[in-house]
Design a protein around this motif. Structure first.
Motif, PDB file in Angstrom:
ATOM      1  N   ASN A   4      20.253 -54.722 101.340  1.00  0.00           N
ATOM      2  CA  ASN A   4      21.316 -55.340 101.079  1.00  0.00           C
ATOM      3  C   ASN A   4      20.604 -55.999  99.892  1.00  0.00           C
ATOM      4  N   ARG A   6      23.273 -57.932  98.399  1.00  0.00           N
ATOM      5  CA  ARG A   6      23.962 -58.907  98.177  1.00  0.00           C
ATOM      6  C   ARG A   6      22.858 -60.374  98.687  1.00  0.00           C
ATOM      7  N   LEU A  10      21.203 -63.266  96.716  1.00  0.00           N
ATOM      8  CA  LEU A  10      20.866 -64.905  97.129  1.00  0.00           C
ATOM      9  C   LEU A  10      19.565 -65.515  97.236  1.00  0.00           C
ATOM     10  N   PRO A  38      26.170 -56.433  89.668  1.00  0.00           N
ATOM     11  CA  PRO A  38      25.923 -57.460  90.717  1.00  0.00           C
ATOM     12  C   PRO A  38      25.781 -58.089  90.799  1.00  0.00           C
ATOM     13  N   VAL A  42      28.211 -61.250  92.447  1.00  0.00           N
ATOM     14  CA  VAL A  42      27.905 -62.222  94.025  1.00  0.00           C
ATOM     15  C   VAL A  42      28.096 -63.350  93.600  1.00  0.00           C
ATOM     16  N   GLU A  45      32.197 -64.368  93.789  1.00  0.00           N
ATOM     17  CA  GLU A  45      32.388 -64.037  95.131  1.00  0.00           C
ATOM     18  C   GLU A  45      32.009 -65.472  95.608  1.00  0.00           C
TER      19      GLU A  45
END
Length: 72
Positions: A4, A6, A10, A38, A42, A45
């Protein structure tokens, strides 16, 4: 392998303060490496989800201006 991306991104910046986040973003932009995209995505986003409608319009205006300048 189930990664994952994302969540990994994080996790890598969890607990960072504004100065550390700025350094991370500046570093990614200066290096200009594709592998950094990427992470920036993120961040974008998160920014988008946390923005109200007026902030979103400001972001869109900034992006629009940046695209116009890059096409000149």
């Amino acid at each position: 392998m189930n990664l994952n991306l994302r969540a990994a991104i994080l996790s890598n910046v969890s607990g960072h303060d504004a100065q550390q986040l700025e350094a991370t973003i500046d570093d990614a932009l200066q290096k200009g490496e594709e592998k950094m995209l990427p992470g920036l995505g993120v961040f974008f986003e998160m920014l988008w989800k946390e923005s109200d409608e007026s902030e979103k319009q400001e972001i869109l205006g900034t992006l629009e201006q940046g695209l116009k300048q890059s096409n000149q």
